[in-house]
Enzyme design. Structure first.
Site, PDB file in Angstrom:
ATOM      1  N   GLU A 141       0.828  -1.217   0.000  1.00  0.00           N
ATOM      2  CA  GLU A 141       0.000   0.000   0.000  1.00  0.00           C
ATOM      3  C   GLU A 141       0.856   1.259   0.000  1.00  0.00           C
ATOM      4  O   GLU A 141       0.402   2.315  -0.408  1.00  0.00           O
ATOM      5  CB  GLU A 141      -0.941   0.021   1.213  1.00  0.00           C
ATOM      6  CG  GLU A 141      -2.180  -0.835   1.016  1.00  0.00           C
ATOM      7  CD  GLU A 141      -3.273  -0.592   2.050  1.00  0.00           C
ATOM      8  OE1 GLU A 141      -3.048   0.139   3.030  1.00  0.00           O
ATOM      9  OE2 GLU A 141      -4.354  -1.177   1.883  1.00  0.00           O
ATOM     10  N   HIS A 201       9.225 -26.544  -1.136  1.00  0.00           N
ATOM     11  CA  HIS A 201       8.648 -27.712  -1.812  1.00  0.00           C
ATOM     12  C   HIS A 201       7.426 -27.333  -2.636  1.00  0.00           C
ATOM     13  O   HIS A 201       6.678 -28.199  -3.080  1.00  0.00           O
ATOM     14  CB  HIS A 201       8.313 -28.782  -0.769  1.00  0.00           C
ATOM     15  CG  HIS A 201       9.523 -29.256  -0.030  1.00  0.00           C
ATOM     16  ND1 HIS A 201      10.162 -30.447  -0.315  1.00  0.00           N
ATOM     17  CD2 HIS A 201      10.262 -28.663   0.934  1.00  0.00           C
ATOM     18  CE1 HIS A 201      11.226 -30.566   0.472  1.00  0.00           C
ATOM     19  NE2 HIS A 201      11.312 -29.492   1.244  1.00  0.00           N
ATOM     20  N   LYS A 245     -14.173  -0.176  -3.526  1.00  0.00           N
ATOM     21  CA  LYS A 245     -15.215   0.199  -2.553  1.00  0.00           C
ATOM     22  C   LYS A 245     -16.340   0.950  -3.258  1.00  0.00           C
ATOM     23  O   LYS A 245     -17.512   0.667  -3.025  1.00  0.00           O
ATOM     24  CB  LYS A 245     -14.628   1.108  -1.466  1.00  0.00           C
ATOM     25  CG  LYS A 245     -13.717   0.402  -0.493  1.00  0.00           C
ATOM     26  CD  LYS A 245     -13.415   1.363   0.659  1.00  0.00           C
ATOM     27  CE  LYS A 245     -12.262   0.867   1.499  1.00  0.00           C
ATOM     28  NZ  LYS A 245     -11.775   1.883   2.417  1.00  0.00           N
TER      29      LYS A 245
HETATM   30  O1  PA5 Z   1      -3.304   1.246   5.917  1.00  0.00           O
HETATM   31  C1  PA5 Z   1      -4.451   1.650   5.837  1.00  0.00           C
HETATM   32  O2  PA5 Z   1      -4.739   2.816   6.122  1.00  0.00           O
HETATM   33  C2  PA5 Z   1      -5.600   0.736   5.448  1.00  0.00           C
HETATM   34  O3  PA5 Z   1      -5.195  -0.503   5.059  1.00  0.00           O
HETATM   35  C3  PA5 Z   1      -6.565   0.606   6.605  1.00  0.00           C
HETATM   36  O4  PA5 Z   1      -5.868   0.105   7.717  1.00  0.00           O
HETATM   37  C4  PA5 Z   1      -7.738  -0.320   6.297  1.00  0.00           C
HETATM   38  O5  PA5 Z   1      -8.345   0.047   5.084  1.00  0.00           O
HETATM   39  C5  PA5 Z   1      -8.774  -0.252   7.418  1.00  0.00           C
HETATM   40  O6  PA5 Z   1      -9.236   1.064   7.575  1.00  0.00           O
HETATM   41  P1  PA5 Z   1     -10.025   1.523   8.858  1.00  0.00           P
HETATM   42  O7  PA5 Z   1      -9.155   1.361  10.054  1.00  0.00           O
HETATM   43  O8  PA5 Z   1     -10.359   2.957   8.599  1.00  0.00           O
HETATM   44  O9  PA5 Z   1     -11.263   0.659   8.965  1.00  0.00           O
END
Ligand code: PA5
Length: 430
Positions: free
Chosen positions: A284, A305, A418
């Site tokens: 990310e 393996h 989303k």
């Molecule tokens: O790193 C990030 O910001 C995302 O992966 C969030 O952790 C994930 O989408 C969950 O978001 P939230 O804590 O707002 O539910």
């Protein structure tokens, strides 16, 4: 402290070439420290180990004690950065089978990280006979997966303990002042913990997001923070000796030389979920604007393996990063008079030695097969080592993303699915 061994990279990229990136590493380091880079408002985690919120820490420890006393199970509801770090830490320090171990701490299970009704239903069955609590974790407070799971578990709690009783068993970790979960928590009177404004999800494991579930599992959160602080100090030098610079420079040099995939490998099965946490952190943070190494992970020797063939002999677009630990000399291969299995040549040798030799053999083979190998050497698997490793990876990831020219702290690509899902499900406004 984490040490970056790049001897398995040098056959592919010269030390001079790596060192030529130190100017970029310096600039990236300064951006992380000053908060002047893209997304700099989310660099609160950089200094966190120096001054953790002591009052919050005390409340975390008290809540953990309460949960230990009144519950058989803690259900942690969250997705992405809101659960991966806690799960990774508990599995590394206890075991992936921690819920089967005898002990006086509650089981810790993780829900709200998918939309499978079958899976969620089984988790609800699992907790319904005993006493349980919920820690719902969502910084935005609006993420669908945890919101759906929370509705279902809240209903289960209310049926079992009544509305007021349920509210006493819900711990919400969310934004200080905004979002649906903050509003619900304030109106129902849940105990709340804060995801600081300046720390994004995947950099939040050393806040209440990770520390509350980790403390409930009986682990020492102070020692984790000490390990992170020690690592922060170790990474303060702005020179090419900095171990995080060395990792970031090696990754960026290899990426620019045409490598596409980084495989994180470890010879300890307890590390599997650290691999999941690491994939989110790097994926990310760096996977943007059509670029970035694709983060993958393997568990050795099991995956030698299965994936070993490809890594040795498939597309030569891979980089491999090994994480190694000092293992206790706990088990030795027994002597057997019959020796029908021919294993007596190993009799008396510790499994930690055999495992280390397996790592050496694998690294040698993969370098020979054209895969540059980095090794991150750490200490024994302890709370301090976990804290150090978390901080090391976060810092190296921030450096590497800035060197790549992207904002390490946003995730615009996560929004696309989303929006589609909301439109297809008929959410108002989509
Ligand atoms: O790193 C990030 O910001 C995302 O992966 C969030 O952790 C994930 O989408 C969950 O978001 P939230 O804590 O707002 O539910």
């Amino acid at each position: 402290m984490v040490k970056t061994d790049i001897s398995g990279v040098v056959p592919f990229i010269s030390e001079d070439k790596l060192l030529s990136l130190s100017g970029e590493a310096l600039r990236a380091h300064e951006l992380l420290e000053s908060g002047a880079g893209a997304g700099g408002e989310y660099t609160g985690w950089v200094r966190l180990p120096e001054s953790p919120d002591r009052a919050e820490l005390l409340r975390i420890k008290r809540a953990a004690e309460r949960i230990k006393n009144d519950s058989d199970t803690l259900v942690v509801i969250g997705i992405g950065g809101s659960y991966l770090g806690a799960r990774a830490a508990i599995e590394l320090l206890k075991s992936p089978e921690h819920n089967l171990l005898k002990g006086d701490t509650p089981k810790v299970i993780f829900a709200g990280n998918n939309l499978s009704g079958a899976h969620l239903g089984r988790m609800m069955d699992f907790v319904s006979d005993g006493d349980f609590c919920v820690n719902v974790v969502s910084k935005s407070g609006t993420t669908t997966e945890p919101a759906v799971a929370f509705r279902l578990f809240r209903e289960l709690l209310e049926k079992k303990y009544g509305r007021a009783g349920a509210s006493r068993r819900i711990y919400a970790t969310t934004d200080r002042s905004r979002g649906a979960l903050r509003m619900m928590a304030d109106s129902a009177g849940y105990e709340t913990f804060v995801v600081p404004d300046d720390i994004g999800g995947r950099y939040s494991v050393l806040t209440a997001v990770g520390l509350l579930p980790i403390a409930v599992a009986g682990l020492d959160v102070e020692r984790i923070l000490e390990g992170a602080l020690h690592e922060r100090r170790a990474l303060s030098g702005k020179t090419a000796e900095n171990e995080a610079w060395r990792f970031a420079m090696a990754r960026q040099a290899l990426y620019r030389a045409g490598k596409k995939v980084e495989v994180l490998a470890c010879f300890e099965p307890e590390f599997r979920f650290m691999g999941e946490w690491w994939k989110q952190l790097f994926g990310e943070s760096e996977g943007k604007n059509g670029g970035g190494l694709f983060p993958a992970s393997v568990e050795y020797t099991a995956d030698l393996h299965s994936m070993g063939q490809y890594i040795q002999d498939g597309e030569r677009t891979l980089v491999e990063t090994f994480v190694s630990f000092e293992s206790p000399e706990r088990l030795r291969v027994p002597e057997d008079a019959g020796n029908l299995d021919g294993l007596n040549y190993l009799a008396g040798r510790s499994l930690s030695e055999v495992n280390r030799i397996a790592l050496e053999a694998t690294k040698e083979a993969h370098v020979k097969g054209g895969v540059p190998c980095i090794e991150l050497k750490t200490g024994a698997i302890t709370e301090e080592t976990l804290g150090a490793l978390v901080y090391f990876f976060e810092f190296a990831c921030g450096l590497s993303a800035y060197m790549q020219g992207v904002n390490p702290f946003d995730q615009p690509g996560v929004e696309e699915y989303k929006r589609n899902m909301f439109r297809l499900l008929g959410k108002p406004g989509f």
